[in-house]
Scaffold this active site. Structure first.
Site, short mmCIF file in Angstrom:
data_model
loop_
_atom_site.label_atom_id
_atom_site.label_comp_id
_atom_site.label_asym_id
_atom_site.label_seq_id
_atom_site.Cartn_x
_atom_site.Cartn_y
_atom_site.Cartn_z
N ARG A 73 -1.94 -3.76 1.09
CA ARG A 73 -0.72 -4.49 1.69
C ARG A 73 -1.05 -5.81 2.09
O ARG A 73 -0.15 -6.93 1.70
CB ARG A 73 -0.79 -3.96 3.17
CG ARG A 73 0.04 -2.54 3.22
CD ARG A 73 -0.39 -1.96 4.68
NE ARG A 73 -2.03 -1.48 4.66
CZ ARG A 73 -2.60 -0.67 4.02
NH1 ARG A 73 -1.89 0.09 3.18
NH2 ARG A 73 -3.88 -0.47 3.94
N THR A 74 -2.41 -6.54 2.25
CA THR A 74 -2.64 -7.80 2.60
C THR A 74 -2.39 -8.46 1.23
O THR A 74 -1.70 -9.78 1.27
CB THR A 74 -3.91 -8.02 2.81
OG1 THR A 74 -4.29 -7.09 3.94
CG2 THR A 74 -4.27 -9.35 3.30
N ARG A 110 -10.21 -12.43 -0.01
CA ARG A 110 -10.86 -11.40 0.93
C ARG A 110 -12.21 -11.19 0.25
O ARG A 110 -12.34 -10.97 -0.81
CB ARG A 110 -10.14 -10.25 0.81
CG ARG A 110 -10.67 -8.89 1.34
CD ARG A 110 -9.68 -7.68 1.43
NE ARG A 110 -8.99 -7.89 2.67
CZ ARG A 110 -8.29 -6.94 3.05
NH1 ARG A 110 -8.36 -5.62 2.46
NH2 ARG A 110 -7.49 -7.09 4.45
N HIS A 116 -9.98 -10.96 10.34
CA HIS A 116 -8.66 -10.81 9.41
C HIS A 116 -7.49 -11.48 10.12
O HIS A 116 -6.47 -10.92 10.78
CB HIS A 116 -8.39 -9.21 9.72
CG HIS A 116 -7.57 -8.79 8.48
ND1 HIS A 116 -6.98 -9.62 7.70
CD2 HIS A 116 -7.11 -7.55 8.11
CE1 HIS A 116 -6.17 -9.15 6.77
NE2 HIS A 116 -6.20 -7.89 7.05
#
Lengths: 174, 333
Positions: B80-81, B130, B158
Protein backbone atom coordinates in the site's frame (compact mmCIF):
# COMPACT_ATOMS: atom_id res chain seq x y z
CA UNK A 1 40.40 28.39 46.58
CA UNK A 2 39.81 25.13 44.70
CA UNK A 3 43.53 24.81 44.26
CA UNK A 4 44.06 25.16 48.00
CA UNK A 5 41.50 22.49 48.78
CA UNK A 6 43.10 20.09 46.37
CA UNK A 7 46.49 20.91 47.73
CA UNK A 8 45.38 19.84 51.16
CA UNK A 9 43.97 16.61 49.70
CA UNK A 10 47.08 16.08 47.69
CA UNK A 11 49.23 16.34 50.83
CA UNK A 12 48.11 12.90 51.76
CA UNK A 13 48.83 11.29 48.48
CA UNK A 14 51.27 13.35 46.43
CA UNK A 15 53.99 14.91 48.56
CA UNK A 16 56.80 16.67 46.76
CA UNK A 17 59.77 14.41 46.24
CA UNK A 18 61.98 16.82 48.15
CA UNK A 19 61.09 15.08 51.35
CA UNK A 20 58.38 14.58 53.84
CA UNK A 21 56.55 17.82 54.73
CA UNK A 22 56.22 19.09 58.24
CA UNK A 23 53.48 17.28 60.11
CA UNK A 24 53.00 14.56 57.46
CA UNK A 25 52.95 11.01 58.68
CA UNK A 26 54.27 7.87 57.03
CA UNK A 27 50.99 7.55 55.08
CA UNK A 28 52.15 10.45 52.93
CA UNK A 29 54.56 8.15 51.18
CA UNK A 30 51.97 5.53 50.27
CA UNK A 31 51.60 7.00 46.79
CA UNK A 32 54.38 8.69 44.90
CA UNK A 33 53.98 12.22 43.62
CA UNK A 34 53.87 13.06 39.93
CA UNK A 35 55.36 16.18 38.44
CA UNK A 36 52.98 16.41 35.50
CA UNK A 37 49.97 14.32 34.65
CA UNK A 38 46.55 13.42 36.02
CA UNK A 39 45.33 12.19 39.35
CA UNK A 40 41.97 10.46 39.22
CA UNK A 41 40.49 10.60 42.67
CA UNK A 42 37.36 9.49 44.49
CA UNK A 43 36.99 6.30 42.50
CA UNK A 44 34.63 3.74 44.04
CA UNK A 45 36.77 0.77 45.04
CA UNK A 46 34.91 -1.62 42.74
CA UNK A 47 35.52 0.59 39.67
CA UNK A 48 39.26 1.20 39.93
CA UNK A 49 40.32 -1.59 37.63
CA UNK A 50 37.45 -0.99 35.21
CA UNK A 51 38.67 2.56 34.76
CA UNK A 52 42.27 1.44 34.45
CA UNK A 53 41.14 -0.88 31.69
CA UNK A 54 39.03 1.76 29.91
CA UNK A 55 41.98 4.14 29.93
CA UNK A 56 44.19 1.32 28.61
CA UNK A 57 46.74 1.95 31.31
CA UNK A 58 48.29 -1.43 30.69
CA UNK A 59 49.68 0.06 27.47
CA UNK A 60 50.93 3.23 29.12
CA UNK A 61 54.72 3.57 29.17
CA UNK A 62 54.80 6.41 31.70
CA UNK A 63 54.63 6.03 35.46
CA UNK A 64 51.22 4.77 36.59
CA UNK A 65 50.18 4.34 40.21
CA UNK A 66 47.00 2.53 41.09
CA UNK A 67 45.85 2.55 44.69
CA UNK A 68 42.73 1.14 46.22
CA UNK A 69 40.94 0.99 49.55
CA UNK A 70 42.37 4.27 50.83
CA UNK A 71 40.42 5.82 53.64
CA UNK A 72 38.13 8.60 52.54
CA UNK A 73 36.06 10.93 54.67
CA UNK A 74 33.28 11.11 52.09
CA UNK A 75 33.27 7.61 50.67
CA UNK A 76 34.59 5.42 53.45
CA UNK A 77 37.07 3.84 51.09
CA UNK A 78 38.20 4.99 47.69
CA UNK A 79 40.53 4.27 44.85
CA UNK A 80 43.04 6.57 43.20
CA UNK A 81 44.98 6.43 39.93
CA UNK A 82 47.93 8.62 39.02
CA UNK A 83 49.22 8.77 35.47
CA UNK A 84 52.33 10.76 34.70
CA UNK A 85 52.45 12.96 31.59
CA UNK A 86 48.96 12.15 30.48
CA UNK A 87 46.02 14.52 30.24
CA UNK A 88 42.49 13.55 29.29
CA UNK A 89 40.19 15.24 26.84
CA UNK A 90 36.59 16.07 27.71
CA UNK A 91 35.39 13.23 25.50
CA UNK A 92 37.59 10.75 27.36
CA UNK A 93 36.25 12.05 30.65
CA UNK A 94 32.66 11.71 29.33
CA UNK A 95 33.41 8.11 28.49
CA UNK A 96 34.55 7.47 32.04
CA UNK A 97 31.49 9.29 33.40
CA UNK A 98 29.32 6.69 31.73
CA UNK A 99 30.66 3.90 33.96
CA UNK A 100 31.56 6.02 36.95
CA UNK A 101 30.10 9.49 37.35
CA UNK A 102 31.38 12.04 39.88
CA UNK A 103 35.00 10.94 40.03
CA UNK A 104 37.59 13.73 39.94
CA UNK A 105 40.27 14.34 37.36
CA UNK A 106 43.01 16.57 38.79
CA UNK A 107 45.49 17.98 36.31
CA UNK A 108 48.93 18.22 37.85
CA UNK A 109 51.58 20.57 36.55
CA UNK A 110 54.84 21.04 38.36
CA UNK A 111 53.45 19.10 41.34
CA UNK A 112 50.48 21.48 41.69
CA UNK A 113 46.84 20.85 40.91
CA UNK A 114 46.11 23.35 38.16
CA UNK A 115 42.63 22.17 37.20
CA UNK A 116 40.01 19.84 38.57
CA UNK A 117 37.27 18.27 36.47
CA UNK A 118 34.41 16.21 37.81
CA UNK A 119 33.32 13.48 35.44
CA UNK A 120 29.63 14.05 34.86
CA UNK A 121 27.33 12.91 32.11
CA UNK A 122 27.13 15.53 29.37
CA UNK A 123 23.82 16.37 27.67
CA UNK A 124 24.85 14.34 24.66
CA UNK A 125 27.11 11.32 24.15
CA UNK A 126 28.65 10.97 20.72
CA UNK A 127 30.14 7.59 19.91
CA UNK A 128 30.57 6.67 23.57
CA UNK A 129 28.05 3.84 24.00
CA UNK A 130 26.37 1.28 21.75
CA UNK A 131 22.59 1.22 21.41
CA UNK A 132 21.08 -1.82 23.11
CA UNK A 133 18.44 -2.10 20.39
CA UNK A 134 19.68 -4.72 17.89
CA UNK A 135 17.52 -3.31 15.08
CA UNK A 136 18.78 0.23 15.55
CA UNK A 137 20.54 1.55 12.45
CA UNK A 138 23.63 2.38 14.55
CA UNK A 139 24.24 -1.35 15.14
CA UNK A 140 24.09 -2.12 11.44
CA UNK A 141 25.95 0.73 9.74
CA UNK A 142 29.51 2.00 10.20
CA UNK A 143 28.41 5.21 11.91
CA UNK A 144 28.72 7.10 15.16
CA UNK A 145 26.13 6.63 17.87
CA UNK A 146 24.46 9.66 19.42
CA UNK A 147 22.58 9.58 22.71
CA UNK A 148 20.74 12.33 24.53
CA UNK A 149 21.01 12.14 28.30
CA UNK A 150 17.39 12.51 29.41
CA UNK A 151 17.89 11.92 33.14
CA UNK A 152 21.35 12.47 34.62
CA UNK A 153 20.29 11.38 38.09
CA UNK A 154 18.91 8.01 36.99
CA UNK A 155 21.41 7.63 34.13
CA UNK A 156 18.79 7.36 31.37
CA UNK A 157 19.84 8.02 27.79
CA UNK A 158 17.84 8.09 24.56
CA UNK A 159 19.18 6.98 21.19
CA UNK A 160 18.95 9.77 18.61
CA UNK A 161 18.18 7.28 15.86
CA UNK A 162 15.80 4.61 17.15
CA UNK A 163 14.45 6.75 20.01
CA UNK A 164 14.75 3.97 22.59
CA UNK A 165 15.39 5.08 26.16
CA UNK A 166 17.96 2.97 28.00
CA UNK A 167 19.63 2.67 31.37
CA UNK A 168 23.22 3.67 30.82
CA UNK A 169 24.62 1.00 33.11
CA UNK A 170 23.08 -1.69 30.91
CA UNK A 171 24.67 -0.60 27.66
CA UNK A 172 28.13 -1.26 26.31
CA UNK A 173 30.83 1.27 25.64
CA UNK A 174 31.97 1.75 22.05
CA UNK B 1 30.50 33.92 2.98
CA UNK B 2 27.23 32.31 3.96
CA UNK B 3 24.24 33.98 5.45
CA UNK B 4 22.72 31.72 8.05
CA UNK B 5 19.13 32.47 8.95
CA UNK B 6 17.16 30.24 11.26
CA UNK B 7 13.53 29.36 10.76
CA UNK B 8 12.86 30.81 14.19
CA UNK B 9 14.39 34.17 13.29
CA UNK B 10 12.26 34.38 10.17
CA UNK B 11 9.19 33.49 12.17
CA UNK B 12 10.08 36.15 14.70
CA UNK B 13 10.55 38.84 12.10
CA UNK B 14 7.84 37.85 9.67
CA UNK B 15 5.07 36.38 11.78
CA UNK B 16 3.14 39.64 11.96
CA UNK B 17 2.77 40.42 8.30
CA UNK B 18 3.46 37.24 6.30
CA UNK B 19 1.00 34.32 6.37
CA UNK B 20 2.50 31.30 8.12
CA UNK B 21 2.09 29.17 5.01
CA UNK B 22 4.39 31.57 3.17
CA UNK B 23 6.96 31.22 5.93
CA UNK B 24 6.89 27.44 5.69
CA UNK B 25 7.42 27.78 1.97
CA UNK B 26 10.40 30.10 2.44
CA UNK B 27 12.04 28.15 5.22
CA UNK B 28 11.43 24.76 3.65
CA UNK B 29 13.54 25.84 0.72
CA UNK B 30 16.38 26.88 3.02
CA UNK B 31 17.02 23.74 5.02
CA UNK B 32 16.93 20.01 4.66
CA UNK B 33 13.21 19.43 4.27
CA UNK B 34 13.23 15.71 4.97
CA UNK B 35 10.19 14.27 6.71
CA UNK B 36 11.42 11.66 9.16
CA UNK B 37 8.78 12.23 11.83
CA UNK B 38 5.81 14.53 12.19
CA UNK B 39 5.38 13.85 15.89
CA UNK B 40 6.82 17.20 16.86
CA UNK B 41 5.04 19.26 14.19
CA UNK B 42 3.01 22.17 15.46
CA UNK B 43 -0.53 23.06 14.43
CA UNK B 44 0.57 25.47 11.69
CA UNK B 45 2.72 22.95 9.87
CA UNK B 46 0.08 20.22 10.16
CA UNK B 47 -2.63 22.58 8.92
CA UNK B 48 -0.39 23.56 6.01
CA UNK B 49 -0.11 19.89 5.00
CA UNK B 50 -3.82 19.21 5.57
CA UNK B 51 -4.79 22.15 3.37
CA UNK B 52 -2.39 20.95 0.71
CA UNK B 53 -3.85 17.43 0.86
CA UNK B 54 -7.36 18.88 0.52
CA UNK B 55 -6.22 20.81 -2.54
CA UNK B 56 -4.86 17.61 -4.08
CA UNK B 57 -8.07 15.79 -3.32
CA UNK B 58 -9.92 18.47 -5.26
CA UNK B 59 -7.60 17.92 -8.23
CA UNK B 60 -5.23 14.93 -7.83
CA UNK B 61 -3.84 15.02 -11.37
CA UNK B 62 -1.42 17.83 -12.10
CA UNK B 63 1.88 18.34 -13.84
CA UNK B 64 3.64 20.32 -11.14
CA UNK B 65 6.37 17.69 -10.69
CA UNK B 66 7.17 17.42 -14.38
CA UNK B 67 10.92 17.02 -14.81
CA UNK B 68 11.36 15.74 -11.26
CA UNK B 69 12.54 12.26 -10.34
CA UNK B 70 11.18 10.54 -7.24
CA UNK B 71 13.18 7.54 -5.97
CA UNK B 72 11.27 4.93 -4.00
CA UNK B 73 13.76 2.76 -2.13
CA UNK B 74 11.94 -0.07 -0.40
CA UNK B 75 14.52 -2.06 1.52
CA UNK B 76 11.56 -3.87 3.07
CA UNK B 77 8.46 -5.15 1.29
CA UNK B 78 5.43 -2.88 1.14
CA UNK B 79 2.33 -2.81 -0.99
CA UNK B 80 0.00 0.00 0.00
CA UNK B 81 2.61 2.55 1.02
CA UNK B 82 4.78 2.02 -2.06
CA UNK B 83 1.88 2.01 -4.51
CA UNK B 84 0.44 5.07 -2.86
CA UNK B 85 3.71 7.02 -3.06
CA UNK B 86 4.35 5.95 -6.62
CA UNK B 87 0.80 6.84 -7.65
CA UNK B 88 1.18 10.22 -5.95
CA UNK B 89 4.41 10.92 -7.86
CA UNK B 90 2.95 9.72 -11.17
CA UNK B 91 -0.24 11.73 -10.80
CA UNK B 92 1.83 14.87 -10.28
CA UNK B 93 3.91 14.27 -13.39
CA UNK B 94 7.14 13.03 -11.80
CA UNK B 95 9.13 10.05 -12.98
CA UNK B 96 9.69 7.23 -10.53
CA UNK B 97 12.83 5.14 -10.08
CA UNK B 98 13.64 2.68 -7.33
CA UNK B 99 13.41 -0.87 -6.14
CA UNK B 100 11.01 -3.00 -4.18
CA UNK B 101 13.40 -5.70 -3.13
CA UNK B 102 16.86 -5.00 -1.68
CA UNK B 103 18.04 -8.41 -2.90
CA UNK B 104 18.32 -6.97 -6.40
CA UNK B 105 20.48 -4.04 -5.25
CA UNK B 106 24.04 -3.60 -4.03
CA UNK B 107 22.72 -3.81 -0.46
CA UNK B 108 22.87 -7.57 -0.91
CA UNK B 109 26.57 -7.21 -1.80
CA UNK B 110 27.19 -5.45 1.48
CA UNK B 111 26.86 -1.84 0.37
CA UNK B 112 26.13 0.47 3.26
CA UNK B 113 22.91 2.45 3.48
CA UNK B 114 24.98 5.62 3.33
CA UNK B 115 26.57 4.65 0.02
CA UNK B 116 23.23 3.63 -1.49
CA UNK B 117 21.63 6.91 -0.46
CA UNK B 118 24.54 9.01 -1.71
CA UNK B 119 24.49 7.18 -5.03
CA UNK B 120 20.73 7.60 -5.52
CA UNK B 121 21.03 11.26 -4.48
CA UNK B 122 22.90 11.86 -7.72
CA UNK B 123 19.81 10.88 -9.70
CA UNK B 124 16.71 11.82 -7.73
CA UNK B 125 15.12 15.03 -6.44
CA UNK B 126 13.45 13.28 -3.51
CA UNK B 127 13.93 9.87 -1.90
CA UNK B 128 11.07 7.93 -0.38
CA UNK B 129 12.46 5.07 1.68
CA UNK B 130 11.32 2.20 3.82
CA UNK B 131 13.82 0.21 5.85
CA UNK B 132 13.62 -2.56 8.40
CA UNK B 133 16.09 -0.81 10.74
CA UNK B 134 14.92 1.81 13.21
CA UNK B 135 16.44 5.23 12.67
CA UNK B 136 17.43 4.44 9.07
CA UNK B 137 15.48 7.38 7.62
CA UNK B 138 16.98 9.87 10.05
CA UNK B 139 20.46 8.63 9.28
CA UNK B 140 19.76 8.79 5.54
CA UNK B 141 18.60 12.40 5.92
CA UNK B 142 21.93 13.23 7.55
CA UNK B 143 24.09 11.88 4.75
CA UNK B 144 22.43 13.56 1.78
CA UNK B 145 21.23 16.97 0.67
CA UNK B 146 18.26 15.37 -1.12
CA UNK B 147 15.10 15.38 0.99
CA UNK B 148 14.13 12.02 2.47
CA UNK B 149 10.55 10.96 3.17
CA UNK B 150 10.34 8.21 5.75
CA UNK B 151 7.95 5.53 4.52
CA UNK B 152 8.51 3.46 7.67
CA UNK B 153 11.66 2.53 9.56
CA UNK B 154 11.13 -0.78 11.32
CA UNK B 155 8.67 -0.44 14.16
CA UNK B 156 9.79 3.12 14.79
CA UNK B 157 8.01 5.76 12.69
CA UNK B 158 5.63 5.97 9.76
CA UNK B 159 4.85 9.65 9.27
CA UNK B 160 3.01 9.36 5.95
CA UNK B 161 0.54 6.94 7.58
CA UNK B 162 0.11 9.43 10.42
CA UNK B 163 -0.46 12.23 7.95
CA UNK B 164 -3.20 10.31 6.16
CA UNK B 165 -4.73 9.40 9.53
CA UNK B 166 -4.77 13.07 10.52
CA UNK B 167 -6.25 14.03 7.17
CA UNK B 168 -8.94 11.35 7.50
CA UNK B 169 -9.84 12.52 10.99
CA UNK B 170 -9.86 16.17 9.94
CA UNK B 171 -11.96 15.45 6.88
CA UNK B 172 -14.57 13.37 8.69
CA UNK B 173 -14.81 15.41 11.88
CA UNK B 174 -14.20 18.88 10.44
CA UNK B 175 -11.58 19.50 13.12
CA UNK B 176 -8.78 17.83 15.02
CA UNK B 177 -9.67 19.59 18.28
CA UNK B 178 -11.18 17.98 21.39
CA UNK B 179 -11.90 14.55 19.92
CA UNK B 180 -12.46 11.23 21.67
CA UNK B 181 -10.12 8.80 19.97
CA UNK B 182 -10.47 5.12 20.83
CA UNK B 183 -7.51 2.92 19.93
CA UNK B 184 -8.22 -0.80 19.86
CA UNK B 185 -6.12 -3.95 19.57
CA UNK B 186 -2.34 -4.10 19.46
CA UNK B 187 -1.29 -0.89 21.15
CA UNK B 188 2.09 -2.25 22.16
CA UNK B 189 3.73 -2.82 18.79
CA UNK B 190 1.51 -0.74 16.52
CA UNK B 191 3.67 2.15 15.35
CA UNK B 192 0.67 3.86 13.74
CA UNK B 193 -1.09 4.33 17.07
CA UNK B 194 2.09 5.64 18.70
CA UNK B 195 2.71 8.16 15.93
CA UNK B 196 -0.94 9.25 15.88
CA UNK B 197 -0.94 9.69 19.65
CA UNK B 198 2.07 12.01 19.52
CA UNK B 199 0.95 14.02 16.52
CA UNK B 200 -2.47 14.72 18.13
CA UNK B 201 -0.68 16.37 21.06
CA UNK B 202 -1.57 19.98 20.11
CA UNK B 203 -5.30 19.25 19.74
CA UNK B 204 -6.48 18.36 23.25
CA UNK B 205 -7.63 14.82 22.47
CA UNK B 206 -8.97 12.24 24.93
CA UNK B 207 -7.64 8.78 24.20
CA UNK B 208 -9.17 5.47 25.20
CA UNK B 209 -6.72 2.61 25.02
CA UNK B 210 -8.58 -0.70 24.59
CA UNK B 211 -6.20 -3.65 24.53
CA UNK B 212 -5.41 -6.99 26.16
CA UNK B 213 -2.88 -6.83 28.97
CA UNK B 214 -0.10 -8.26 26.79
CA UNK B 215 -0.58 -5.60 24.14
CA UNK B 216 -1.39 -2.55 26.25
CA UNK B 217 -0.01 0.88 25.45
CA UNK B 218 3.69 0.95 26.45
CA UNK B 219 4.64 2.86 29.56
CA UNK B 220 6.75 5.38 27.66
CA UNK B 221 3.70 6.59 25.71
CA UNK B 222 1.59 6.82 28.85
CA UNK B 223 4.41 8.86 30.38
CA UNK B 224 4.38 11.01 27.25
CA UNK B 225 0.65 11.63 27.70
CA UNK B 226 1.15 12.61 31.33
CA UNK B 227 4.03 14.92 30.49
CA UNK B 228 2.10 16.61 27.68
CA UNK B 229 -1.19 16.78 29.60
CA UNK B 230 -2.98 14.42 27.20
CA UNK B 231 -6.02 12.74 28.80
CA UNK B 232 -6.28 8.98 28.46
CA UNK B 233 -8.31 6.08 29.82
CA UNK B 234 -7.22 2.44 29.76
CA UNK B 235 -9.71 -0.38 29.47
CA UNK B 236 -9.78 -4.00 28.42
CA UNK B 237 -13.53 -4.30 27.62
CA UNK B 238 -14.50 -3.79 24.00
CA UNK B 239 -18.28 -3.62 23.81
CA UNK B 240 -21.09 -1.57 22.31
CA UNK B 241 -21.24 0.49 25.51
CA UNK B 242 -17.53 1.14 25.90
CA UNK B 243 -17.24 2.66 22.42
CA UNK B 244 -20.46 4.69 22.53
CA UNK B 245 -18.68 8.05 23.03
CA UNK B 246 -16.01 7.61 20.38
CA UNK B 247 -15.50 10.13 17.58
CA UNK B 248 -12.80 7.97 16.04
CA UNK B 249 -12.46 4.21 16.50
CA UNK B 250 -8.93 3.30 15.43
CA UNK B 251 -8.74 -0.46 14.98
CA UNK B 252 -5.51 -2.47 14.75
CA UNK B 253 -4.77 -6.12 14.27
CA UNK B 254 -4.04 -8.42 17.22
CA UNK B 255 -1.31 -10.66 15.83
CA UNK B 256 -0.70 -14.16 17.09
CA UNK B 257 3.09 -13.86 16.82
CA UNK B 258 3.11 -11.00 19.33
CA UNK B 259 2.06 -13.27 22.19
CA UNK B 260 4.52 -15.15 24.37
CA UNK B 261 1.62 -17.00 25.96
CA UNK B 262 -0.49 -18.59 23.20
CA UNK B 263 -3.23 -19.49 25.65
CA UNK B 264 -3.57 -15.79 26.33
CA UNK B 265 -3.85 -15.19 22.59
CA UNK B 266 -6.60 -17.81 22.28
CA UNK B 267 -8.43 -16.14 25.15
CA UNK B 268 -8.35 -12.59 23.76
CA UNK B 269 -8.22 -13.08 19.98
CA UNK B 270 -11.96 -12.72 19.53
CA UNK B 271 -12.42 -10.05 22.19
CA UNK B 272 -11.19 -7.24 19.94
CA UNK B 273 -13.22 -7.92 16.82
CA UNK B 274 -15.59 -5.20 15.71
CA UNK B 275 -19.01 -6.38 14.52
CA UNK B 276 -21.81 -4.36 12.96
CA UNK B 277 -24.11 -5.06 15.91
CA UNK B 278 -21.70 -3.15 18.17
CA UNK B 279 -22.38 0.13 16.36
CA UNK B 280 -25.95 0.65 17.63
CA UNK B 281 -25.08 3.18 20.31
CA UNK B 282 -22.20 4.99 18.66
CA UNK B 283 -22.18 8.66 17.78
CA UNK B 284 -23.43 9.70 14.37
CA UNK B 285 -20.11 11.31 13.47
CA UNK B 286 -18.07 8.29 14.56
CA UNK B 287 -15.72 6.86 11.93
CA UNK B 288 -13.81 3.59 11.98
CA UNK B 289 -10.20 3.81 10.85
CA UNK B 290 -7.71 1.01 10.27
CA UNK B 291 -4.19 1.26 8.80
CA UNK B 292 -4.85 -2.00 6.83
CA UNK B 293 -4.30 -4.80 6.06
CA UNK B 294 -7.33 -6.08 7.92
CA UNK B 295 -7.50 -9.76 8.74
CA UNK B 296 -10.47 -10.51 10.97
CA UNK B 297 -10.52 -7.65 13.50
CA UNK B 298 -13.30 -5.90 11.57
CA UNK B 299 -16.09 -8.18 10.44
CA UNK B 300 -17.11 -7.94 6.79
CA UNK B 301 -20.60 -6.78 7.81
CA UNK B 302 -19.11 -3.52 9.14
CA UNK B 303 -17.99 -2.53 5.63
CA UNK B 304 -21.50 -1.45 4.68
CA UNK B 305 -21.90 0.76 7.73
CA UNK B 306 -21.71 4.54 7.21
CA UNK B 307 -19.20 4.52 10.04
CA UNK B 308 -16.71 2.39 8.10
CA UNK B 309 -14.04 4.66 6.67
CA UNK B 310 -10.93 2.51 6.26
CA UNK B 311 -11.02 2.23 2.48
CA UNK B 312 -11.51 5.98 2.03
CA UNK B 313 -8.76 6.39 4.58
CA UNK B 314 -6.42 4.47 2.29
CA UNK B 315 -7.52 6.67 -0.61
CA UNK B 316 -6.69 9.74 1.49
CA UNK B 317 -3.17 8.34 1.61
CA UNK B 318 -2.74 9.38 -1.99
CA UNK B 319 -3.56 13.04 -1.28
CA UNK B 320 -1.53 13.09 1.92
CA UNK B 321 1.49 11.68 0.09
CA UNK B 322 1.08 14.12 -2.79
CA UNK B 323 1.21 16.84 -0.14
CA UNK B 324 4.30 15.37 1.54
CA UNK B 325 6.25 15.06 -1.72
CA UNK B 326 5.42 18.63 -2.73
CA UNK B 327 6.17 19.92 0.75
CA UNK B 328 9.71 18.53 0.79
CA UNK B 329 10.31 19.88 -2.70
CA UNK B 330 8.96 23.30 -1.74
CA UNK B 331 6.36 23.16 -4.52
CA UNK B 332 2.83 24.51 -4.13
CA UNK B 333 -0.24 22.77 -5.61
Amino acid sequence: MEKDIMKSEEKVTTPRPTGRGKGEGPQALLVAAIENGTVIDHIPTNKVFTIASLLELDKCSDQVTIGNNFESGKMGKKGIIKIANRFFSDSEISRIAVVCPNIRFCLIKDYDVVEKKIASLPDMLTNVVHCANPVCITNNEPMKTVFYVTDKEKGIVKCRYCGKEQQIEHIKLV
Amino acid sequence: MYLIISRRSILRKANYFVPLQEIWKITDRMENRSIVSIADYGKEKIQYLLDMAAEFERQPNRTILQGKVVATLFFEPSTRTRLSFETAANRLGARVIGFTDPKVTSSSKGETLKDTIKMVSNYADVIVMRHRLEGAALYASEVTHVPIINAGDGSNLHPSQTMLDLYSIYKTQGTLENLNIYMVGDLKYGRTVHSLLMSMRPYNPTFHFIAPKELEMPEEYKMYCKKEGIKYVEQTDFTEDTIADADILYMTRVQRERFTDLMEYERVKDAYILRADMLGKCRENMKILHPLPRVNEIEQDVDDSPHAYYFQQAQNGLYAREALICSVLGIEP
